[in-house]
Each structure stands twice: as structure tokens, then as C-alpha cells.
Motif scaffolding. Structure first.
Motif, PDB file in Angstrom:
ATOM      1  N   GLN A  28     -31.181  -2.377  -9.458  1.00 52.82           N
ATOM      2  CA  GLN A  28     -32.239  -1.867  -8.864  1.00 52.82           C
ATOM      3  C   GLN A  28     -33.208  -3.277  -8.767  1.00 52.82           C
ATOM      4  OE1 GLN A  28     -33.861   1.079 -11.207  1.00 52.82           O
ATOM      5  NE2 GLN A  28     -33.191   2.782  -9.744  1.00 52.82           N
ATOM      6  N   GLN A  44     -37.301  -4.156  -7.673  1.00 52.56           N
ATOM      7  CA  GLN A  44     -38.430  -3.525  -7.463  1.00 52.56           C
ATOM      8  C   GLN A  44     -39.214  -4.832  -7.199  1.00 52.56           C
ATOM      9  OE1 GLN A  44     -40.068  -0.792 -10.536  1.00 52.56           O
ATOM     10  NE2 GLN A  44     -41.444   0.217  -9.173  1.00 52.56           N
ATOM     11  N   TYR A 103     -43.299  -5.743  -5.900  1.00 49.95           N
ATOM     12  CA  TYR A 103     -44.582  -5.371  -5.904  1.00 49.95           C
ATOM     13  C   TYR A 103     -45.758  -6.245  -5.988  1.00 49.95           C
ATOM     14  CZ  TYR A 103     -44.032  -5.813 -11.053  1.00 49.95           C
ATOM     15  OH  TYR A 103     -43.749  -6.322 -12.137  1.00 49.95           O
ATOM     16  N   CYS A 136     -40.783  -9.303  -8.490  1.00 49.86           N
ATOM     17  CA  CYS A 136     -39.420  -8.729  -8.400  1.00 49.86           C
ATOM     18  C   CYS A 136     -38.804  -8.338  -9.638  1.00 49.86           C
ATOM     19  CB  CYS A 136     -38.587  -9.365  -7.401  1.00 49.86           C
ATOM     20  SG  CYS A 136     -36.963  -8.721  -7.026  1.00 49.86           S
ATOM     21  N   GLY A 142     -34.572  -4.735  -2.657  1.00 50.89           N
ATOM     22  CA  GLY A 142     -35.647  -3.893  -3.317  1.00 50.89           C
ATOM     23  C   GLY A 142     -36.389  -3.497  -1.957  1.00 50.89           C
ATOM     24  N   GLN A 143     -37.412  -2.380  -2.261  1.00 51.76           N
ATOM     25  CA  GLN A 143     -38.113  -2.067  -1.146  1.00 51.76           C
ATOM     26  C   GLN A 143     -39.144  -3.032  -0.583  1.00 51.76           C
ATOM     27  OE1 GLN A 143     -38.880  -1.850  -4.082  1.00 51.76           O
ATOM     28  NE2 GLN A 143     -41.154  -1.812  -4.502  1.00 51.76           N
ATOM     29  N   THR A 185     -42.818  -4.774   0.135  1.00 49.91           N
ATOM     30  CA  THR A 185     -44.274  -4.875  -0.172  1.00 49.91           C
ATOM     31  C   THR A 185     -45.109  -5.723   0.866  1.00 49.91           C
ATOM     32  OG1 THR A 185     -45.781  -5.235  -2.049  1.00 49.91           O
ATOM     33  CG2 THR A 185     -44.225  -6.852  -1.932  1.00 49.91           C
TER      34      THR A 185
END
Length: 125
Positions: free
Chosen positions: A3, A5, A7, A22, A116-117, A119
Motif C-alpha cells: 500500500q 498512500q 497525501y 507518501c 498510490g492514489q 493527491t
């Protein structure tokens, strides 16, 4: 399960700054490099920066050299991208990605297995 992430994006005026983070999990952080990529509307995804803890190498796209700084906190399995002196042309969705081994000389999106997604970063003029 791997994972990533990302942001820390937001809206900022030109000349301002943001710090992206991250957070990684599910793999041996020291064995991978973490890259930051961005994609602006209507444009291809491009490599922005990369850091590898194995050989402490870094990469910066010419467009961000001297303004962006990538760093890594291995204890937290987190990579940061400090973005200073932001310009409207930095507006994009920013993604972090992980790939085994050190950073390449010119990181390309197809080299990276884990993403990751995004931002969103918006720089107003």
C-alpha cells in the motif's frame, strides 16, 4: 499487501509551498525506490523525483530542480516531497509509486509496479 498512500496536496498561491507525503507498507522499504510522478489535465504522467534508500540516490526532473526536495524517513517508511516556489505549471495530480531497486536515471511510469492514489496540487497565479 503493498500500500502507498499519498497525501498533502492542496491549493496554494504561486510562490508558496506544500509538502507531500507518501506512506508505504507491505514491502521491505529499504529494497525499493519511491518515485513521485505528476499528471496534469491532458498531459502524460511524468516523473518528478525519486529516492532510493539503498544507495541514497535521488532524481529530480529539470523543471523542479532547486525548488523540490525529496527525503525519506525509513523508520516511518515514508517519503516526503517538499515543494517550494510553486508555479502554476506545477498544478497536477501527484502520485507516489514504488519499484524494486535504486532509482533509474530517468524514472518512467511503466517501470513502477505499485502506485498510490493521487493527491491534487493546484497552484493559483
Amino acid at each position: 499487501e503493498v500500500q502507498l498512500q499519498a497525501y498533502g496536496g492542496g491549493l496554494v498561491q504561486a510562490g508558496g509551498y506544500l509538502r507531500l507525503s507518501c506512506a508505504a507498507s507491505g514491502f521491505t522499504f529499504d529494497d525499493y525506490n519511491i518515485g513521485w510522478f505528476r499528471q496534469a489535465p491532458g498531459k502524460e504522467r511524468e516523473g518528478v523525483s525519486c529516492i532510493s534508500s539503498s544507495d541514497i540516490s535521488t532524481y529530480y526532473a529539470d523543471s523542479v530542480k532547486g525548488r523540490f526536495t525529496i527525503s525519506s524517513d525509513n523508520a516511518k517508511s515514508t517519503v516526503y516531497l517538499q515543494m517550494n516556489s510553486l508555479k502554476p505549471e506545477d498544478t497536477a495530480d501527484y502520485y507516489c509509486a514504488a519499484d524494486f531497486g535504486p532509482c533509474s536515471d530517468y524514472p518512467e511510469p511503466y517501470e513502477y509496479h505499485y502506485w498510490g492514489q493521487g493527491t491534487q496540487v493546484t497552484v493559483s497565479s
